[in-house]
Design a protein around this motif. Sequence first.
Motif, PDB file in Angstrom:
ATOM      1  N   LEU A  99       0.867  -1.190   0.000  1.00 38.63           N
ATOM      2  CA  LEU A  99       0.000   0.000   0.000  1.00 38.63           C
ATOM      3  C   LEU A  99       0.899   1.234   0.000  1.00 38.63           C
ATOM      4  CD1 LEU A  99      -2.651  -1.010   2.715  1.00 38.63           C
ATOM      5  CD2 LEU A  99      -2.885  -1.129   0.236  1.00 38.63           C
ATOM      6  N   LEU A 100       0.418   2.318  -0.617  1.00 38.79           N
ATOM      7  CA  LEU A 100       1.217   3.548  -0.618  1.00 38.79           C
ATOM      8  C   LEU A 100       1.056   4.230   0.735  1.00 38.79           C
ATOM      9  CD1 LEU A 100       0.669   5.089  -4.176  1.00 38.79           C
ATOM     10  CD2 LEU A 100       2.189   3.287  -3.429  1.00 38.79           C
ATOM     11  N   VAL A 102       1.585   7.141   1.722  1.00 32.12           N
ATOM     12  CA  VAL A 102       1.142   8.550   1.737  1.00 32.12           C
ATOM     13  C   VAL A 102      -0.358   8.683   1.502  1.00 32.12           C
ATOM     14  CG1 VAL A 102       3.350   9.535   1.056  1.00 32.12           C
ATOM     15  CG2 VAL A 102       1.767   8.776  -0.710  1.00 32.12           C
ATOM     16  N   LEU A 103      -1.004   7.553   1.192  1.00 30.72           N
ATOM     17  CA  LEU A 103      -2.447   7.613   0.943  1.00 30.72           C
ATOM     18  C   LEU A 103      -3.211   6.863   2.029  1.00 30.72           C
ATOM     19  CD1 LEU A 103      -2.575   6.898  -2.918  1.00 30.72           C
ATOM     20  CD2 LEU A 103      -2.615   9.113  -1.779  1.00 30.72           C
ATOM     21  N   GLY A 107      -7.773   6.283  -0.253  1.00 30.03           N
ATOM     22  CA  GLY A 107      -6.914   6.736  -1.358  1.00 30.03           C
ATOM     23  C   GLY A 107      -6.256   5.575  -2.070  1.00 30.03           C
ATOM     24  N   GLU A 110      -8.769   3.812  -4.170  1.00 34.37           N
ATOM     25  CA  GLU A 110      -9.150   4.631  -5.332  1.00 34.37           C
ATOM     26  C   GLU A 110      -8.074   4.634  -6.423  1.00 34.37           C
ATOM     27  OE1 GLU A 110     -11.386   8.187  -3.063  1.00 34.37           O
ATOM     28  OE2 GLU A 110     -10.643   8.681  -5.053  1.00 34.37           O
ATOM     29  N   LEU A 111      -6.852   4.285  -6.036  1.00 37.56           N
ATOM     30  CA  LEU A 111      -5.706   4.416  -6.950  1.00 37.56           C
ATOM     31  C   LEU A 111      -5.927   3.797  -8.340  1.00 37.56           C
ATOM     32  CD1 LEU A 111      -2.832   5.633  -6.892  1.00 37.56           C
ATOM     33  CD2 LEU A 111      -2.003   3.400  -6.189  1.00 37.56           C
ATOM     34  N   PRO A 112      -6.368   2.540  -8.446  1.00 36.65           N
ATOM     35  CA  PRO A 112      -6.550   1.969  -9.795  1.00 36.65           C
ATOM     36  C   PRO A 112      -7.626   2.695 -10.605  1.00 36.65           C
ATOM     37  CG  PRO A 112      -6.592   0.259  -8.106  1.00 36.65           C
ATOM     38  CD  PRO A 112      -6.665   1.557  -7.395  1.00 36.65           C
ATOM     39  N   ARG A 159      -8.467  -2.940  -2.969  1.00 39.53           N
ATOM     40  CA  ARG A 159      -7.814  -2.292  -4.116  1.00 39.53           C
ATOM     41  C   ARG A 159      -7.839  -3.220  -5.335  1.00 39.53           C
ATOM     42  NH1 ARG A 159      -1.617  -0.933  -3.308  1.00 39.53           N
ATOM     43  NH2 ARG A 159      -1.565  -3.214  -3.314  1.00 39.53           N
TER      44      ARG A 159
END
Lengths: 235, 386
Positions: A99-100, A102-103, A107, A110-112, A159
Amino acid sequence: MKNSDNIILKNINKSYQKGKNTVVVHRDFNLTIESGEFVTLMGPSGLGKSTLLHLMGGLDQPTSGEVIIGTQRIDDLKQASLTQWRAENIGFVFQSHHLLPVLSAQGNVELPLALTSLNKKQRQEHASYALELVGMSDRASHFPKELSGGQEQRVAIARAIVSDPHILLCDEPTGNLDRQTANEILALLDQLNRDFGKTIVMVTHDKKAANYASRVINLESYIGEAHNCHMGENR
Amino acid sequence: MNLLVLVWRNSFRKKVRFWLTCTSVMVAFFLLTTLSGVDQALTANVSSSNQYRLMTSHKISMTQSLPINTQQKIAALPGVKKVSFASWFGGYFQNEKNQLPVTAVDHHHYFNLFDEYIIPGEQLAQWKKTRTGIVIGQGLADKYGWKIGDTVPLSSSIWMNKSGSFNWSFTVSAIYQTAQHSSADNKVFFQHAYFDKGRAYANDSLGWLSTEITENANVDDVITAIDLLFSHTNNPTRTTTEQVFIKEQAQQFVDMAMVINLVVVAVFSTLLLIVCNTMIQTIRERNNESAMMKALGFSATRLIQGIYLEALLLIGLGALVGSILASLSLALVGQSFNDFLPGISIKPSHYLTVFAWVNIAAAFCTVFPAVAIKQLVISKTLGDKA
């Protein structure tokens, strides 16, 4: 959602160079996974289980042979087309969630969807629904460092399913989790398979995973049987 | 969540590293902008000169004097319209910190040649009649509050008068202006006759001559004729166009600017490499995340766009702050240096240069991470464990 996405690996040969030596991972490997199956790939390390998963997801390409998903042969797709195809058809869950940091959970899920034509509100709605499915709605605003290992893996699954792919490829998703959390994750994948018809291919060393799968493939014996059969045909 | 949000959050992931690198960029652009301001002053002074006026000085050096009758000899040459002369006084007001460009000039002809100094007729006439009179620039009048009729004591660091003092007394007789507010409005001119009679030594000599040629005269022919006339005397001359003359005078500053330029380029390149290194390090730390994003369907081009935007934010922010600080500093320093090096300012086009540099630098810093992202093999990065 597409329901006729069989996964076909046909005469797969896969080898790679390690220094001066050529390491053969798969030789004339064949496998068909029907749409809607929940298959676990098991067996000792070094047999090429993850390699198969990567081939099915277009993350790697065979030295020779065909990888067909539904009606699409993906092993000869160009990189740009393959990336686009992957975004639309495959969801990945890895042992490390990646997982990132910073998100937030929202978030990350939602990334993809940033790759789709959905507007901001639609993206938020889709992500919220995916989080709800994995039971993480109440942690939507939390950042990865504020979540437990199991919660992080649930977010990673959200995700993987947020863009509604028909196929989920899971590479040891319970490898870093305790028994109870691993069971919860397996139950969640089982639910996605049964209730939403997702085709799930999971590489695992976890014997309990067999309880959830519709088919368990022990790669060691599978390869052995295929080899004997091949030898028989030659005789 | 969109790509810009991700770029913003990724940029500030390591705050200390971001701000330290940003400060480095800021220093580089501060230097670049400051030098541009100084360069502008030097260039402006050269380009404001007249290329059809000739300047004649002693062949050995500007500091060597020429006989006062040199003027009449040059005036008699064909192709010469007007000749005037001047000597450098090297003055200051009250103390040596207040240096002023003071020149003793031939009061009969000087302002006929140099008509860029706009002086009211009656003031010019009054100055010609007043032996101790000075013509000052409007900028200088504003700075010290000097008015017509004021007595102004000026000192020379070179010329002693006959009473053994370096202090000379003057009266403000005229105030000149220039067509465009420029570096030239801080000068002081006074009568060469007063200077020549008053100084304790080197009487009947002049510093340099200015010659205006007739409309159909050939500049090279006149230059050759002047220097040939004095070639076999004790005071050989060297004549050039005024532009060349001023360029040569400014050359020492220009050379200095070139040295500073080289230093700035060196500093700039080093800082660029630092930023580049920071970006490479940043991407290496995020290798797994990049691989995961590629697995999710993000193309390499999209990821590279993100890196470019991060570099642009880092460099752009540093450049913006550095340029603003330099502009403010130059505005303050420019006032203090106005007498010594007037015209320090930043051309608006400099900001376009900064904009271009920011983009070039961001693109440069993206190259290596872009190659790394292109070559990233997802399966290897995320682990081939089976």
